[in-house]
Scaffold this motif. Structure first.
Motif, PDB file in Angstrom:
ATOM      1  N   VAL A  96       0.837  -1.199   0.000  1.00 38.03           N
ATOM      2  CA  VAL A  96       0.000   0.000   0.000  1.00 38.03           C
ATOM      3  C   VAL A  96       0.874   1.252   0.000  1.00 38.03           C
ATOM      4  N   ALA A  97       1.882   1.284   0.864  1.00 33.96           N
ATOM      5  CA  ALA A  97       2.750   2.457   0.957  1.00 33.96           C
ATOM      6  C   ALA A  97       3.459   2.720  -0.367  1.00 33.96           C
ATOM      7  N   ARG A  98       3.957   1.665  -0.988  1.00 31.95           N
ATOM      8  CA  ARG A  98       4.664   1.843  -2.264  1.00 31.95           C
ATOM      9  C   ARG A  98       3.698   2.238  -3.381  1.00 31.95           C
ATOM     10  N   ALA A  99       2.500   1.651  -3.380  1.00 29.20           N
ATOM     11  CA  ALA A  99       1.516   1.992  -4.416  1.00 29.20           C
ATOM     12  C   ALA A  99       1.070   3.441  -4.285  1.00 29.20           C
ATOM     13  N   ASP A 100       0.912   3.897  -3.059  1.00 36.43           N
ATOM     14  CA  ASP A 100       0.524   5.284  -2.830  1.00 36.43           C
ATOM     15  C   ASP A 100       1.597   6.232  -3.348  1.00 36.43           C
ATOM     16  N   ARG A 101       2.841   5.879  -3.118  1.00 41.43           N
ATOM     17  CA  ARG A 101       3.946   6.725  -3.584  1.00 41.43           C
ATOM     18  C   ARG A 101       4.015   6.742  -5.111  1.00 41.43           C
ATOM     19  N   ARG A 102       3.792   5.596  -5.733  1.00 34.74           N
ATOM     20  CA  ARG A 102       3.812   5.551  -7.193  1.00 34.74           C
ATOM     21  C   ARG A 102       2.623   6.308  -7.778  1.00 34.74           C
ATOM     22  N   PHE A 103       1.486   6.268  -7.082  1.00 35.05           N
ATOM     23  CA  PHE A 103       0.327   7.059  -7.506  1.00 35.05           C
ATOM     24  C   PHE A 103       0.688   8.540  -7.545  1.00 35.05           C
ATOM     25  N   LEU A 104       1.342   9.018  -6.496  1.00 29.59           N
ATOM     26  CA  LEU A 104       1.787  10.409  -6.470  1.00 29.59           C
ATOM     27  C   LEU A 104       2.598  10.742  -7.717  1.00 29.59           C
ATOM     28  N   ALA A 105       3.552   9.899  -8.039  1.00 30.55           N
ATOM     29  CA  ALA A 105       4.417  10.176  -9.186  1.00 30.55           C
ATOM     30  C   ALA A 105       3.620  10.217 -10.485  1.00 30.55           C
ATOM     31  N   ARG A 106       2.703   9.271 -10.667  1.00 25.78           N
ATOM     32  CA  ARG A 106       1.920   9.244 -11.902  1.00 25.78           C
ATOM     33  C   ARG A 106       1.005  10.456 -11.998  1.00 25.78           C
ATOM     34  N   VAL A 107       0.404  10.849 -10.882  1.00 26.09           N
ATOM     35  CA  VAL A 107      -0.507  11.992 -10.889  1.00 26.09           C
ATOM     36  C   VAL A 107       0.236  13.278 -11.217  1.00 26.09           C
ATOM     37  N   VAL A 108       1.358  13.513 -10.564  1.00 26.24           N
ATOM     38  CA  VAL A 108       2.092  14.754 -10.815  1.00 26.24           C
ATOM     39  C   VAL A 108       2.571  14.809 -12.256  1.00 26.24           C
ATOM     40  N   ARG A 109       3.087  13.703 -12.762  1.00 27.02           N
ATOM     41  CA  ARG A 109       3.540  13.687 -14.164  1.00 27.02           C
ATOM     42  C   ARG A 109       2.371  13.947 -15.108  1.00 27.02           C
ATOM     43  N   PHE A 110       1.222  13.311 -14.852  1.00 23.56           N
ATOM     44  CA  PHE A 110       0.047  13.494 -15.697  1.00 23.56           C
ATOM     45  C   PHE A 110      -0.418  14.945 -15.685  1.00 23.56           C
ATOM     46  N   LEU A 111      -0.543  15.522 -14.481  1.00 27.63           N
ATOM     47  CA  LEU A 111      -1.049  16.879 -14.380  1.00 27.63           C
ATOM     48  C   LEU A 111      -0.081  17.889 -14.995  1.00 27.63           C
ATOM     49  N   ALA A 112       1.208  17.695 -14.778  1.00 25.69           N
ATOM     50  CA  ALA A 112       2.188  18.640 -15.314  1.00 25.69           C
ATOM     51  C   ALA A 112       2.348  18.495 -16.823  1.00 25.69           C
ATOM     52  N   ALA A 113       2.421  17.248 -17.305  1.00 21.48           N
ATOM     53  CA  ALA A 113       2.713  17.021 -18.720  1.00 21.48           C
ATOM     54  C   ALA A 113       1.474  17.101 -19.598  1.00 21.48           C
ATOM     55  N   GLU A 114       0.342  16.567 -19.114  1.00 25.48           N
ATOM     56  CA  GLU A 114      -0.842  16.462 -19.972  1.00 25.48           C
ATOM     57  C   GLU A 114      -1.895  17.522 -19.699  1.00 25.48           C
ATOM     58  N   ARG A 115      -1.936  18.059 -18.503  1.00 22.84           N
ATOM     59  CA  ARG A 115      -2.952  19.064 -18.175  1.00 22.84           C
ATOM     60  C   ARG A 115      -2.360  20.445 -17.923  1.00 22.84           C
ATOM     61  N   GLY A 116      -1.055  20.602 -18.033  1.00 24.49           N
ATOM     62  CA  GLY A 116      -0.430  21.910 -17.939  1.00 24.49           C
ATOM     63  C   GLY A 116      -0.463  22.550 -16.564  1.00 24.49           C
ATOM     64  N   VAL A 117      -0.618  21.740 -15.515  1.00 21.28           N
ATOM     65  CA  VAL A 117      -0.654  22.289 -14.159  1.00 21.28           C
ATOM     66  C   VAL A 117       0.747  22.739 -13.753  1.00 21.28           C
ATOM     67  N   ARG A 118       0.828  23.917 -13.169  1.00 20.43           N
ATOM     68  CA  ARG A 118       2.121  24.475 -12.772  1.00 20.43           C
ATOM     69  C   ARG A 118       2.166  24.844 -11.294  1.00 20.43           C
ATOM     70  N   GLN A 119       1.093  24.517 -10.548  1.00 17.17           N
ATOM     71  CA  GLN A 119       1.054  24.827  -9.127  1.00 17.17           C
ATOM     72  C   GLN A 119       0.475  23.638  -8.370  1.00 17.17           C
ATOM     73  N   PHE A 120       1.151  23.271  -7.280  1.00 16.55           N
ATOM     74  CA  PHE A 120       0.746  22.109  -6.494  1.00 16.55           C
ATOM     75  C   PHE A 120       0.747  22.474  -5.016  1.00 16.55           C
ATOM     76  N   LEU A 121      -0.327  22.088  -4.334  1.00 19.17           N
ATOM     77  CA  LEU A 121      -0.447  22.253  -2.886  1.00 19.17           C
ATOM     78  C   LEU A 121      -0.542  20.860  -2.288  1.00 19.17           C
ATOM     79  N   ASP A 122       0.560  20.397  -1.712  1.00 18.06           N
ATOM     80  CA  ASP A 122       0.708  19.014  -1.239  1.00 18.06           C
ATOM     81  C   ASP A 122       0.524  18.998   0.275  1.00 18.06           C
ATOM     82  N   ILE A 123      -0.673  18.598   0.720  1.00 19.72           N
ATOM     83  CA  ILE A 123      -1.032  18.653   2.139  1.00 19.72           C
ATOM     84  C   ILE A 123      -0.879  17.267   2.764  1.00 19.72           C
ATOM     85  N   GLY A 124      -0.094  17.188   3.828  1.00 21.08           N
ATOM     86  CA  GLY A 124       0.207  15.901   4.432  1.00 21.08           C
ATOM     87  C   GLY A 124       1.336  15.220   3.693  1.00 21.08           C
TER      88      GLY A 124
END
Length: 272
Positions: free
Chosen positions: A59-87
């Motif tokens: 679970v811990a490793r999958a959660d960490r990999r999810f983070l990586a996939r989400v950030v890459r997707f949002l930055a590369a495919e959706r053009g997001v340039r601002q992130f607020l990472d809570i917790g």
């Protein structure tokens, strides 16, 4: 506890006192991920939970990999340039700012946590590309307005922001309160912002989570709870799902051969 020299973190709420005798979620999570920033109390609780809930490391490793996939997707495919990472937890390899700035060096990232061990490591979180910016806030998820006010020193809240709530709302005991926290965060942000969230469950083969969380709540801090998929989906009310919607976090846009389900929901949605 003194702050490390050279750290320019800002405070939006007081951190807890560091107590090495009481296991804490950020340090236990670090232990499950193979890190060294933990105490004997963290390892003892982590080992016991692994005996009753053997997939917790997955679970811990999958959660960490999810983070990586989400950030890459949002930055590369959706053009997001601002992130607020809570917790955010303790820094590891490929933190949010590193992932985002690798794709778009101008990305701006604000980390939020209230674990004193994370504060000690704020220097690692505050590194940044020359074009972008990072900051660390010592703040509590229960106080979203304080988080937003402090984050506005680094982020432009009139432009889209990706709010990352990975494994944090499970420490908010009341579901209505957790839902209100999300609503207040997303209401303050413009259309085109995103919410990314993970949360433990007793669904998806996670029945053993009941005993694991009961042990945690007796021997560690802060208290934790699981939620159903329906309850977790409620956090995304009024937002538009990004495919594939709410799924095991390991199955959200997985890379080939890395999609074994874990009892941790994950999802991403866009504010219309």
């Amino acid at each position: 506890m003194s702050q490390p020299d050279g750290v320019d973190s800002r405070t939006a709420g007081g951190a807890q006192r560091l107590d090495p005798e009481v296991a804490h979620n950020a340090r236990v999570w670090n232990y499950w991920l193979g890190g060294k920033d933990n105490f004997a109390s963290d390892r003892a609780v982590g080992d016991h939970i692994r005996t009753v809930f053997p997939v917790i490391g997955d679970v811990a490793r999958a959660d960490r990999r999810f983070l990586a996939r989400v950030v890459r997707f949002l930055a590369a495919e959706r053009g997001v340039r601002q992130f607020l990472d809570i917790g955010t937890g303790l820094p590891t390899a490929d933190n949010t700012h590193q992932l985002a700035q690798r794709i778009a060096p101008e990305s701006r990232v604000v980390y939020v946590d209230n674990d004193p061990m994370v504060l000690v490591h704020a220097r690692a979180l505050l590194t940044s590309s020359a074009e972008g910016a990072t900051d660390y806030l010592d703040a509590d998820v229960h106080r979203p307005e304080q988080i937003l006010a402090a984050a506005a020193r680094t982020l432009d809240l009139d432009r889209p922001v990706a709010v990352m709530l990975l494994g944090i709302l499970n420490f908010v005991a009341d579901t209505d309160q957790a839902t209100e926290i999300v609503r207040r965060l997303m209401d303050a942000l413009p259309a085109g912002s995103f919410l990314a969230l993970t949360h433990p469950t007793v669904e998806l083969g996670g029945e053993a989570n009941v005993a694991a969380m009961a042990f945690w709540n007796e021997h560690a801090a802060p208290p934790i709870r699981a939620r159903t998929g329906a309850e977790i989906a409620g956090f995304f009310a009024g937002l538009d799902w990004v495919e594939p919607g709410l799924v095991s976090c390991a199955r959200w846009r997985p890379v080939e051969g890395d999609d074994t389900s874990v009892p941790q929901y994950g999802g991403v949605a866009r504010k219309p």
